[in-house]
Design a protein around this motif. Structure first.
Motif, PDB file in Angstrom:
ATOM      1  N   LEU A 357      44.171  39.846  35.721  1.00 56.17           N
ATOM      2  CA  LEU A 357      44.696  39.584  37.062  1.00 56.17           C
ATOM      3  C   LEU A 357      46.200  39.309  37.032  1.00 56.17           C
ATOM      4  CD1 LEU A 357      41.807  39.759  37.837  1.00 56.17           C
ATOM      5  CD2 LEU A 357      42.008  37.645  39.143  1.00 56.17           C
ATOM      6  N   LEU A 360      47.632  42.743  36.975  1.00 56.65           N
ATOM      7  CA  LEU A 360      47.510  43.431  38.268  1.00 56.65           C
ATOM      8  C   LEU A 360      48.542  42.903  39.265  1.00 56.65           C
ATOM      9  CD1 LEU A 360      43.628  43.649  38.338  1.00 56.65           C
ATOM     10  CD2 LEU A 360      45.218  45.585  38.156  1.00 56.65           C
ATOM     11  N   VAL A 383      47.602  49.967  41.142  1.00 56.58           N
ATOM     12  CA  VAL A 383      46.621  48.901  41.069  1.00 56.58           C
ATOM     13  C   VAL A 383      45.211  49.485  41.175  1.00 56.58           C
ATOM     14  CG1 VAL A 383      45.746  46.839  42.229  1.00 56.58           C
ATOM     15  CG2 VAL A 383      48.210  47.137  41.907  1.00 56.58           C
ATOM     16  N   CYS A 387      42.479  48.999  38.420  1.00 56.36           N
ATOM     17  CA  CYS A 387      41.247  48.291  38.769  1.00 56.36           C
ATOM     18  C   CYS A 387      40.015  49.144  38.470  1.00 56.36           C
ATOM     19  CB  CYS A 387      41.232  47.935  40.256  1.00 56.36           C
ATOM     20  SG  CYS A 387      42.206  46.468  40.657  1.00 56.36           S
ATOM     21  N   GLN A 391      37.551  47.286  36.158  1.00 53.59           N
ATOM     22  CA  GLN A 391      36.280  46.805  36.724  1.00 53.59           C
ATOM     23  C   GLN A 391      35.107  47.316  35.893  1.00 53.59           C
ATOM     24  OE1 GLN A 391      33.865  48.621  38.946  1.00 53.59           O
ATOM     25  NE2 GLN A 391      32.674  46.716  39.157  1.00 53.59           N
TER      26      GLN A 391
ATOM     27  N   ARG D 325      31.192  34.917  39.979  1.00 51.76           N
ATOM     28  CA  ARG D 325      31.665  36.057  39.188  1.00 51.76           C
ATOM     29  C   ARG D 325      33.180  35.989  38.957  1.00 51.76           C
ATOM     30  NH1 ARG D 325      28.446  39.944  37.529  1.00 51.76           N
ATOM     31  NH2 ARG D 325      29.493  41.766  36.665  1.00 51.76           N
ATOM     32  N   ALA D 364      43.519  41.717  43.945  1.00 50.75           N
ATOM     33  CA  ALA D 364      42.991  42.760  43.052  1.00 50.75           C
ATOM     34  C   ALA D 364      41.703  42.277  42.401  1.00 50.75           C
ATOM     35  CB  ALA D 364      44.032  43.130  41.998  1.00 50.75           C
ATOM     36  N   GLY D 365      41.697  41.006  42.026  1.00 52.66           N
ATOM     37  CA  GLY D 365      40.494  40.439  41.427  1.00 52.66           C
ATOM     38  C   GLY D 365      39.337  40.443  42.402  1.00 52.66           C
ATOM     39  N   GLU D 367      38.834  42.446  44.834  1.00 56.35           N
ATOM     40  CA  GLU D 367      38.340  43.832  44.983  1.00 56.35           C
ATOM     41  C   GLU D 367      37.349  44.183  43.875  1.00 56.35           C
ATOM     42  OE1 GLU D 367      41.421  46.702  45.577  1.00 56.35           O
ATOM     43  OE2 GLU D 367      42.343  45.548  47.215  1.00 56.35           O
ATOM     44  N   MET D 368      37.723  43.824  42.641  1.00 56.46           N
ATOM     45  CA  MET D 368      36.820  44.153  41.527  1.00 56.46           C
ATOM     46  C   MET D 368      35.512  43.378  41.654  1.00 56.46           C
ATOM     47  SD  MET D 368      39.323  44.833  38.268  1.00 56.46           S
ATOM     48  CE  MET D 368      40.096  43.219  38.223  1.00 56.46           C
ATOM     49  N   LYS D 371      33.255  44.982  44.194  1.00 52.98           N
ATOM     50  CA  LYS D 371      32.587  46.138  43.579  1.00 52.98           C
ATOM     51  C   LYS D 371      31.459  45.674  42.660  1.00 52.98           C
ATOM     52  CE  LYS D 371      33.182  50.740  42.660  1.00 52.98           C
ATOM     53  NZ  LYS D 371      34.104  51.864  42.875  1.00 52.98           N
ATOM     54  N   ASP D 372      31.765  44.668  41.870  1.00 52.95           N
ATOM     55  CA  ASP D 372      30.750  44.112  40.950  1.00 52.95           C
ATOM     56  C   ASP D 372      29.450  43.761  41.677  1.00 52.95           C
ATOM     57  OD1 ASP D 372      32.606  44.186  38.907  1.00 52.95           O
ATOM     58  OD2 ASP D 372      32.729  42.019  38.605  1.00 52.95           O
ATOM     59  N   LYS D 378      36.867  50.174  48.521  1.00 55.92           N
ATOM     60  CA  LYS D 378      37.759  51.151  47.903  1.00 55.92           C
ATOM     61  C   LYS D 378      38.777  50.364  47.084  1.00 55.92           C
ATOM     62  CE  LYS D 378      41.133  54.674  48.794  1.00 55.92           C
ATOM     63  NZ  LYS D 378      42.223  54.962  49.722  1.00 55.92           N
ATOM     64  N   LEU D 379      38.678  50.488  45.778  1.00 56.60           N
ATOM     65  CA  LEU D 379      39.559  49.689  44.923  1.00 56.60           C
ATOM     66  C   LEU D 379      41.024  50.003  45.239  1.00 56.60           C
ATOM     67  CD1 LEU D 379      37.706  49.800  41.474  1.00 56.60           C
ATOM     68  CD2 LEU D 379      37.975  47.840  42.998  1.00 56.60           C
TER      69      LEU D 379
END
Lengths: 401, 401, 401, 401
Positions: A357, A360, A383, A387, A391, D325, D364-365, D367-368, D371-372, D378-379
């Motif tokens: 992070l 990023l 980014v 990512c 990810q 997470r 950014a974190g 976003e990941m 997704k997780d 959309k990253l």
């Protein structure tokens, strides 16, 4: 002292000095101590034992010298070589250039093997020179593992293979300043005779400790090496090692405790995990650079560096302006392009105690800077690319599962 | 790391490294920074200007070298002299011995003027050697201002007078490691060509910065000095000074901020007050030694040192046992006797950021240790003598009146 | 911020806040954290378990309340009592006075048992009051273990004996602010229902944590206690204890890590050794006072305190001037005389993480101050008396033998 | 203590406690001091004067109470009100709920005005209640400026307008815990009678200081307020203010120095610039949330908060899993959804000493993580939206231009 204050954490992404982890800052937050009390030798003993692990050596002898990387270089050279000795040294960027300059000023006969900045060491030429050197006039092969100026990682195993192939007895001296503790490094397996790094690089300490490790063959070479040396003389250390007091002169108490903490953190994370983390950060950075439509200074995939990425900017942009703007607008420190690549390259350091992070945040900052200076970057693109990779690849934090 | 834990503050009374003041510890409690950002050169500029004040020079050029006192010595010598150059060097204790050893290993032709350990430099011999040297074969006079091993302070003004008397052009190189910032030191007035100290001494910082100051004559000498040098080469610094970036290689960010804080504290107290404080502490210590019925290693009053007192113990006592016992029973660090005076002398360092009550605690501790080891000390006697003097002489704290 | 700068370490000898050990300062040198992450509850669990050891309880329930000793008092009272409840409370000095004042303002019916300042609690009166109270109108006996203003230690075991003798069910509430972690304290054995201390006392932390421990009987009392309380309500803590998240509101992350370190140091030294150290320091201080020809404010040997010594000065001296002078001339902080003993008494705090040589430095300072203010002290006399005792009684440091 | 170690900096994005700036950590890295020496009152005086600036008051009287926000609440209520007093209090989320709970337990007659979680205070109902209250039974209007649980900012100026419109004399008590030093706050202009915050919020200090400011009318109210209080009693402070010693009980020395440093930084940046920075960070976060296709818990633009954003997740996702997470995989701390919005909301705190690139790393974190946990984000989309706004709006750093 806060003449340049800006709110929030500073984003330090030069390839050294790098961010110091909080536990290390804490460990160093202390008064001086008598280095002749029993406590310091007892700690030094464990440090010398444990520091060998970061070199992956069991037979090497480490020295923790109160100096910088430049001093560590000088220590490696003057302890093993004599004025007039022929060395082969690869010129591929600013730091290899400076080492070569030092070798020349120390009066060695330096056989410079030059490559374009952005390329790795030309090992074919090494092979041919070794092949030709049947009388073993070449006393040492000097190579920078990771050229910090261009983000180029050389193949040390290949160098060893060539030396072995020609059964050449030259010493193998390696600058691991921006590689050790971050990239795969195997002193014993690759037959490295002197390896060295500086505390402020991947060890993530303040500047001030040159960490040098000598093979038995290198120690043997000290007996005939005629280079004048006192402060850097390993034999002074060895004398104090034997006495169990360890220090020929006063070490930094704070750096010793800091090194203890830094090693503890590295071992807690696991050296292989540390290397894998650098690999992830390097890959993520390169994917971002690609997404921005920019070029990596490193010309071939085989040389890409997982500790620093040198990004080439279009001719209409001055890369120094990118660095200046990072500092002035986004509280971000990036690396300048140096010497031949000044103005053409800026560098993102992603070595040491840094995580995804943080990177990023830096990449987002670079995107905004690129836009600031007129490069038509699609904001978010780098980014997003980073990512997408991260990810899929970031592991769970072992201590928190 | 706390394998040797003991409750309460440790009492650090070795003559270096010395106690770091809390504001300096705080100033150094920080992450790394990019030394190429505008902040570090801006701070370095003020440091170089201000550090001249501790040397009492306006014409000197200072260098803040990432090294120890040993490295500072090497820097002083190799930048100004050539192999084979004749130097006069005074051997009066362990540290002057080590400097002489370095001079010899650096291939100078060292003319050693030896005195008994406990005596100052023999300036009569200096005079006769200079008188005889009509062809100026002597290139440098090297002297340790304060010999830390024996607590002997040499008379630098007298050295200058002798040099002037014989109109001798030899460089005047001074080790001020345990004197600068604590004893009267006047680089310009005494015509000193190179003066040097280490950060961990009276500046009260961690180890790691060799602070060297060169006169214009010394800088001129660099042009002809043929000693091989790279890491210690002043010209690399001068090149970066001119560019305004100041650093040929990475400095310790923490030590820079620490030096800033240390200088601020010294100036806040006032350099003259700092020197007066050391004078008080030295005098108080000597009065205690006298009250204990013990002898100062320093043989004459003219040489007594206000930064370290070497105490001679009776033959039936091993001074090392005194040091060991201080550490093991009273959480006190004293200095060992070194080399010729090993076992016969222990040392009380009273330099740097230390005050009267700290010293009195130390002296009380020494009294108990003396009793422990079988010396028939009258408990309280040394403290009484020291207090009698201090109670008459300690000034009010200016900031608190 | 350094408007009152003085060189060297400050000598802090007030009976709180006391000197923080370096390892604890280090442990607290950190950023904030999310107190709802898994890390903080995990640490809190160990803290609650370990903190019981300093109370010598296994059945008690501890609360780490973000407050001071005054808040800890309020927490002890409001959780167990109702307005109008009769308490017995001993008035023997400024801190017992303040607690009584609090009890009155919290609307309890306080039965004050007064003694001369310098005497301990009058337990005969306690006995007669309990004997007379056959209907058990007395709901609590409140006592300050160690009255910090006068250096008087009360006999808690005797209080318990009296309660037991009359089979009186009153709650036994104890202020252990300047005793716990320094004097012998046995919550379970002495049947104490609420015991409390503050972080800045013998635990040697910064101010900010009131540490309160409640017996099962005290917890039972919360069910009927009608005193209005929210911030100090133990039930809010108990609710979060059950959930395993521990904190009804945000704790100080730094104090939690500090407490962890402080407990680790206490256990490393050994609680019995800690108490023995305080006993040595107290005895040494009293011997010095005697040697100076001054009187201890504590009127009988049975009440002497090993954490603070209140020294009575002759009528012609203003004890406040002693304190002022310590700060202005010797960088020494002593405790003022408070309220009834203002001007007549100054106090030497010798609690927490402090050792013999620190104390001796302080005692030497006091001697010089006494001389400064016109008291005909024999300089060195107090230190001599203290040293004579200490030199016979200080143990070797276990970790260094 | 490092049982949960992860490499690199932790990313702390809960809405408190927040990141402490390095200069503040440094300022607090110190030993205890005697709070009765001249130094602490001198500093306290400047703190009390300067802290008024963050409330934008000249007529208010500040109190720096060793407690948390919960204690600050209790201090505001008990000093100005009597049991049975009628208060109007708005229930719009977890923290307003807790304050109401406290008011009820303190025995006030609380008139709760409830809104959906995600809405602001219903001021129409306030108006009608005030209109109806011709006999002035309402003694106080209590409102949380910024509800940290839902990211809702109430309009304080509107509350004042309504009070004025009905010429209602009720006290105006404001919880500014997650607003003061971050959002526009004008104590005098808005006629606020008690305003309060906690050190660990936008002031960016450790927890442990409740900062409360009382208007002259609030001070007047203390004379008739019958709520039982001792620890929280302002009059004890006022008594010591008059004496110039300032502290009725021991403050945290470290927090005082920390507050000094924190205020210095706020003033150096400029309070208006601080508020503008929070505005930028809030806006950037909301743009990211929108780009992710998620909803802000805050139901109307007029209530959006610039210090915390509560993000609503789709029903098929458990927001607690997002928080878990973040901590387990990305070394990121986000805020949980609380009570009614548990599982449905996660929170991003963007208050205090934090900058754009830190926030972008966090986004950014997130976003990941999204997704997780199976949300089809959309990253890069959120970061892109935030960057597009920030790149246009981030000013140059004034100290670095």
């Amino acid at each position: 002292m806060d003449n340049f204050y800006a709110p929030g954490r500073h984003h330090l992404f030069v390839p050294g000095p790098v961010n110091i982890p909080e536990p290390v800052i804490r460990a160093m937050n202390r008064n001086n101590e008598d280095y002749r009390s029993p406590a310091i030798p007892a700690m030094t003993k464990t440090l010398l034992e444990d520091v060998k692990k970061i070199f992956k050596t069991t037979s090497g002898t480490p020295f923790l010298i109160p100096t910088t990387g430049t001093g560590a270089w000088e220590s490696a050279l003057t302890n093993t070589l004599s004025p007039g000795d022929r060395t082969i040294s690869f010129l591929i960027g600013q730091f290899s250039l400076l080492w070569i300059d030092q070798q020349q000023r120390l009066k060695f006969d330096v056989d410079v093997v030059e490559s374009d900045w952005g390329q790795g060491a030309n090992l074919d030429i090494l092979a041919s020179k070794l092949a030709a050197d049947t009388t073993h006039t070449i006393k040492a092969v000097c190579i920078v593992h990771n050229e910090t100026a261009t983000g180029v990682t050389n193949n040390l195993a290949a160098v060893r293979d060539i030396l072995d192939h020609y059964r050449h007895p030259a010493l193998f001296l390696v600058d691991g300043v921006s590689s050790i503790c971050a990239l795969d490094f195997r002193m014993d397996e690759w037959g490295i005779d002197v390896a060295l790094t500086g505390s402020q690089k991947a060890l993530s300490l303040p500047t001030g400790m040159g960490i040098v490790c000598a093979s038995p063959k290198a120690l043997e070479a000290t007996k005939t090496a005629k280079s004048v040396r006192v402060f850097f003389d390993w034999n002074d250390y060895l004398k104090f090692y034997k006495m169990g007091t360890y220090w020929p002169y006063t070490p930094s108490i704070q750096l010793l405790y800091g090194l203890r903490a830094a090693l503890d953190l590295l071992f807690e994370e696991g050296l292989d995990n540390v290397i894998a983390r650098h690999s992830r950060l390097g890959k993520a950075t390169r994917l971002a650079v690609e997404a921005w439509g920019l070029k990596n200074c490193t010309q071939k995939e085989e040389w890409v560096s997982n500790t620093v990425t040198a990004v080439v900017v279009p001719p209409y942009i001055d890369s120094s302006e990118i660095v200046r703007r990072g500092w002035k607008r986004y509280n971000l420190s990036l690396g300048l392009g140096l010497n031949k690549v000044a103005g053409r390259v800026f560098r993102i350091g992603h070595l040491g105690n840094v995580n995804e992070l943080q990177l990023l945040g830096c990449l987002a900052g670079v995107e905004m800077i690129l836009k600031d200076v007129g490069y038509p970057v699609k904001l978010g693109s780098g980014v997003a690319a980073a990512c997408a990779y991260l990810q899929n690849n970031v592991p769970m934090i072992p201590s928190r599962i």
